[in-house]
Design a protein around this motif. Structure first.
Motif, PDB file in Angstrom:
ATOM      1  N   LEU A 116      20.515  10.359  14.542  1.00 43.86           N
ATOM      2  CA  LEU A 116      20.609  11.363  13.474  1.00 43.86           C
ATOM      3  C   LEU A 116      21.191  12.669  14.017  1.00 43.86           C
ATOM      4  O   LEU A 116      22.033  13.302  13.374  1.00 43.86           O
ATOM      5  N   SER A 117      20.744  13.051  15.213  1.00 36.33           N
ATOM      6  CA  SER A 117      21.248  14.299  15.815  1.00 36.33           C
ATOM      7  C   SER A 117      22.745  14.225  16.029  1.00 36.33           C
ATOM      8  O   SER A 117      23.488  15.154  15.708  1.00 36.33           O
ATOM      9  N   LEU A 168      20.400  21.074  18.770  1.00 34.06           N
ATOM     10  CA  LEU A 168      19.597  21.116  17.546  1.00 34.06           C
ATOM     11  C   LEU A 168      18.280  20.387  17.708  1.00 34.06           C
ATOM     12  O   LEU A 168      18.080  19.616  18.657  1.00 34.06           O
ATOM     13  N   SER A 169      17.364  20.673  16.794  1.00 34.61           N
ATOM     14  CA  SER A 169      16.037  20.071  16.811  1.00 34.61           C
ATOM     15  C   SER A 169      15.798  19.406  15.458  1.00 34.61           C
ATOM     16  O   SER A 169      16.214  19.936  14.420  1.00 34.61           O
ATOM     17  N   VAL A 211      15.643  20.368  10.135  1.00 29.55           N
ATOM     18  CA  VAL A 211      16.604  20.460  11.244  1.00 29.55           C
ATOM     19  C   VAL A 211      16.852  21.941  11.523  1.00 29.55           C
ATOM     20  O   VAL A 211      17.014  22.726  10.586  1.00 29.55           O
ATOM     21  N   ASN A 212      16.821  22.322  12.784  1.00 28.44           N
ATOM     22  CA  ASN A 212      17.255  23.687  13.107  1.00 28.44           C
ATOM     23  C   ASN A 212      18.221  23.684  14.277  1.00 28.44           C
ATOM     24  O   ASN A 212      18.139  22.849  15.166  1.00 28.44           O
ATOM     25  N   LEU A 213      19.189  24.592  14.210  1.00 30.26           N
ATOM     26  CA  LEU A 213      20.175  24.669  15.275  1.00 30.26           C
ATOM     27  C   LEU A 213      19.600  25.451  16.428  1.00 30.26           C
ATOM     28  O   LEU A 213      18.758  26.334  16.254  1.00 30.26           O
ATOM     29  N   SER A 264      21.453  30.035  15.320  1.00 24.90           N
ATOM     30  CA  SER A 264      20.189  29.506  15.855  1.00 24.90           C
ATOM     31  C   SER A 264      19.076  30.446  15.401  1.00 24.90           C
ATOM     32  O   SER A 264      18.944  31.555  15.927  1.00 24.90           O
ATOM     33  N   ALA A 265      18.327  30.024  14.393  1.00 21.10           N
ATOM     34  CA  ALA A 265      17.369  30.949  13.778  1.00 21.10           C
ATOM     35  C   ALA A 265      16.050  31.008  14.543  1.00 21.10           C
ATOM     36  O   ALA A 265      15.544  29.985  15.022  1.00 21.10           O
TER      37      ALA A 265
END
Ligand SMILES: O=C(O)CCC(=O)C(=O)O
Ligand SMILES: [Fe+2]
Length: 386
Positions: free
Chosen positions: A197-198, A254-255, A285-287, A301-302
């Motif tokens: 998925l990543s 990413l996560s 999902v976060n960058l 990237s938050a």
């Protein structure tokens, strides 16, 4: 923060203050609390940094973009492009989005979660059998006690490779071969799905940036830090002063995160902290910083953090997708224009991760990689490289 094999160096010659010696495993907060070496009071965050939004206050429904993975994969090019464009927009503005129709059954996710709960329910002595060496793989009971803001969490960090997972699980469940074999297989399967998925998400975002799809995924070498972590946030008597994990950005590309139904994950959007509503049909999902930097700051990237609560333990399962940790990374020249000059210098993931730990995982870690303003002014596409 994403776990790593990173070691903390004895001497910080960049002015980072006191840090642990490379050879020593720091004492982590949850173990120290269990030992009676620190108390609840030591976890208190003061002043402006205090948690202000309770764990169960969430963003208005539908605020956070939801991307359809089936469409990203699908033959319908119009739906594919529509989702890709929305995902790119979310990656630029929020740095966060949810994905649905991701093909992972809830049963698979819940089984991993249930077995990980069994790990955290073990006596501390047993968990310490697999104690990690400085944020590396194994049991990490929070943040080092020397850190200013201490983490009210314990984590199981796993290198996403069969053998590494098996070693941890076998050691803890040496008396139950059947369970350890099954648990290893479940974790390995889950993380393989997360890796696919990543890759898909990174490649779609890369295409959206106007680059060849494999520009970044081809840097997923055997040295890449792809790892996973399950976090357990025990109920906490003082959630108005204590964070599960304070504001930070993740270092990787990413996560992908699954959170249970308790709530607590909050993201910084346009200067405001916003709670992300748990929901079983999506992953969050976060960058990470690496993606922000090698996209020349186009992707975001938050910062995010986790609030705790007085009654319920919270669990989150997170997969971190990374690329090579030793190769110097450069911004592709196509992403550098007169209007968007070269923003960051070349760096290696290892170098950056060391910086983050020395600085105790700050929210503005990427500043460390910014070019000097005068170099930025002089920058043009011709003096960048990839
Ligand atoms: O538990 C969560 O929801 C987030 C954890 C996190 O941000 C991290 O481990 O980097
Ligand atoms: Fe994080």
């Amino acid at each position: 923060m994403g776990s790593s094999e990173l070691l903390i160096h004895g001497q910080d010659n960049r002015g980072g203050g006191e840090v642990e010696k490379k050879s020593e495993i720091p004492l982590y907060t949850m173990q120290a609390l269990w030992d009676g070496k620190i108390s609840l009071k030591d976890f208190e965050v003061v002043g402006m940094d205090k948690p202000i939004i309770p764990h169960d206050v969430f963003e208005p429904d539908e605020a956070l973009p939801v991307i359809d993975v089936e469409a990203l994969l699908g033959a319908d090019n119009e739906a594919r492009l529509e989702n890709m464009v929305r995902m790119l927009e979310a990656a630029k503005t929020w740095g966060f989005f949810k994905i649905r129709n991701h093909g992972v059954s809830l049963e698979v996710v819940k089984k991993v979660e249930a077995n990980v709960k069994k790990f955290f329910a073990l006596p501390m002595e047993k968990k310490l059998l697999v104690k990690a060496n400085n944020f590396s793989f194994g049991y990490v009971g929070g943040s080092p006690v020397s850190w200013k803001y201490k983490w009210w969490l314990e984590g199981l960090h796993m290198k996403v490779q069969d053998e590494a997972i098996k070693n941890i699980v076998d050691l803890v469940w040496s008396d139950d071969e059947e369970f350890s074999t099954e648990f290893t297989a479940d974790l390995t399967n889950y993380f393989a799905i997360m890796r696919d998925l990543s890759r898909l998400i990174v490649e779609c975002l890369t295409e959206g940036l106007g680059l060849p799809r494999d520009t970044y995924t081809k840097l997923e070498t055997p040295n890449a830090i792809c790892n996973a972590r399950v976090n357990h946030y025990p109920a906490c008597p003082d959630p108005s002063s204590v964070f599960g994990i304070p504001g930070h950005t993740d270092p990787q590309m990413l996560s992908i995160l699954y959170q249970d139904d308790v709530g607590g994950l909050q993201v910084l959007k346009d200067g405001k902290w916003i709670g992300i509503r748990p929901d079983d049909s999506t992953f969050v999902v976060n960058l990470g910083d690496t993606f922000q930097v090698i996209s020349n700051g186009i992707l975001h990237s938050a910062a995010h953090r986790v609030a705790v609560n007085t009654t319920r333990s919270r669990y989150a399962t997170i997969y971190f997708y990374g690329i090579d940790n030793e190769i110097p990374l450069f911004i592709p020249p196509q992403l550098v224009t007169k209007e968007r000059p070269l923003k960051y210098r070349p760096f290696t993931v290892n170098e950056y991760r060391e910086h983050l730990v020395i600085k105790q995982v700050p929210m503005d870690g990427v500043k460390y990689l910014e070019m000097e303003p005068e170099i930025q002014d002089a920058a043009s596409p011709s003096n960048s490289s990839q």
